[in-house]
Design a protein around this motif. Sequence first.
Motif, PDB file in Angstrom:
ATOM      1  N   GLU A 147       0.940   4.247   2.484  1.00 28.56           N
ATOM      2  CA  GLU A 147       0.343   2.868   2.893  1.00 28.56           C
ATOM      3  C   GLU A 147       1.588   1.899   2.269  1.00 28.56           C
ATOM      4  O   GLU A 147       1.485   0.989   3.285  1.00 28.56           O
ATOM      5  CB  GLU A 147      -0.913   2.619   1.803  1.00 28.56           C
ATOM      6  N   ARG A 148       2.216   2.184   1.412  1.00 27.65           N
ATOM      7  CA  ARG A 148       3.463   1.034   1.246  1.00 27.65           C
ATOM      8  C   ARG A 148       4.472   1.123   2.144  1.00 27.65           C
ATOM      9  O   ARG A 148       4.619   0.082   2.895  1.00 27.65           O
ATOM     10  CB  ARG A 148       4.133   1.336  -0.198  1.00 27.65           C
ATOM     11  N   HIS A 208       2.847  -0.705   5.162  1.00 25.93           N
ATOM     12  CA  HIS A 208       2.935  -2.310   5.034  1.00 25.93           C
ATOM     13  C   HIS A 208       4.102  -2.545   5.228  1.00 25.93           C
ATOM     14  O   HIS A 208       4.364  -3.900   5.768  1.00 25.93           O
ATOM     15  CB  HIS A 208       2.256  -2.595   3.432  1.00 25.93           C
ATOM     16  N   THR A 263      -2.062 -11.210   2.700  1.00 23.78           N
ATOM     17  CA  THR A 263      -1.288  -9.843   3.134  1.00 23.78           C
ATOM     18  C   THR A 263      -1.043  -9.825   4.712  1.00 23.78           C
ATOM     19  O   THR A 263      -1.383 -10.695   5.218  1.00 23.78           O
ATOM     20  CB  THR A 263      -2.273  -8.515   2.872  1.00 23.78           C
ATOM     21  N   ASN A 310       3.192  -7.702  -7.591  1.00 22.47           N
ATOM     22  CA  ASN A 310       3.401  -6.282  -7.476  1.00 22.47           C
ATOM     23  C   ASN A 310       2.592  -5.782  -8.792  1.00 22.47           C
ATOM     24  O   ASN A 310       2.654  -4.659  -9.421  1.00 22.47           O
ATOM     25  CB  ASN A 310       4.711  -5.991  -7.962  1.00 22.47           C
ATOM     26  N   ILE A 352      -1.904  -3.229  -2.259  1.00 24.44           N
ATOM     27  CA  ILE A 352      -0.564  -3.338  -1.695  1.00 24.44           C
ATOM     28  C   ILE A 352       0.064  -4.350  -0.544  1.00 24.44           C
ATOM     29  O   ILE A 352      -1.098  -4.463   0.354  1.00 24.44           O
ATOM     30  CB  ILE A 352      -0.505  -1.703  -1.156  1.00 24.44           C
ATOM     31  N   GLY A 353       0.860  -4.763  -0.750  1.00 25.64           N
ATOM     32  CA  GLY A 353       1.421  -5.425   0.526  1.00 25.64           C
ATOM     33  C   GLY A 353       0.952  -7.146   0.025  1.00 25.64           C
ATOM     34  O   GLY A 353       1.095  -7.756   1.119  1.00 25.64           O
TER      35      GLY A 353
END
Length: 73
Positions: free
Chosen positions: A10-11, A14, A60, A41, A47-48
């Motif tokens: 997923e990271r 993004h 995001t 973070n 995430i993102g």
Amino acid sequence: MPNAIRLQNERVVHLSLERMVWPSGPVCPHCGEAARLGRLNGLSTPIGAWKCYSCRKPFTIRNGTIFHNSHVP
């Protein structure tokens, strides 16, 4: 498919989407600020996630899309 991009997690997805949507860097969808932004973070942040230090709102790459409140990775 020689031109296919393989996205492992997923990271990486993004980061790839951010480069495609924001080629000159991120822009706040709330106020349009492009300079005073910071990546979040923390362990409890999605995430993102980014934060605009002008309007103080998080965002995001998914803001304004059908994936905005999606819980699906």
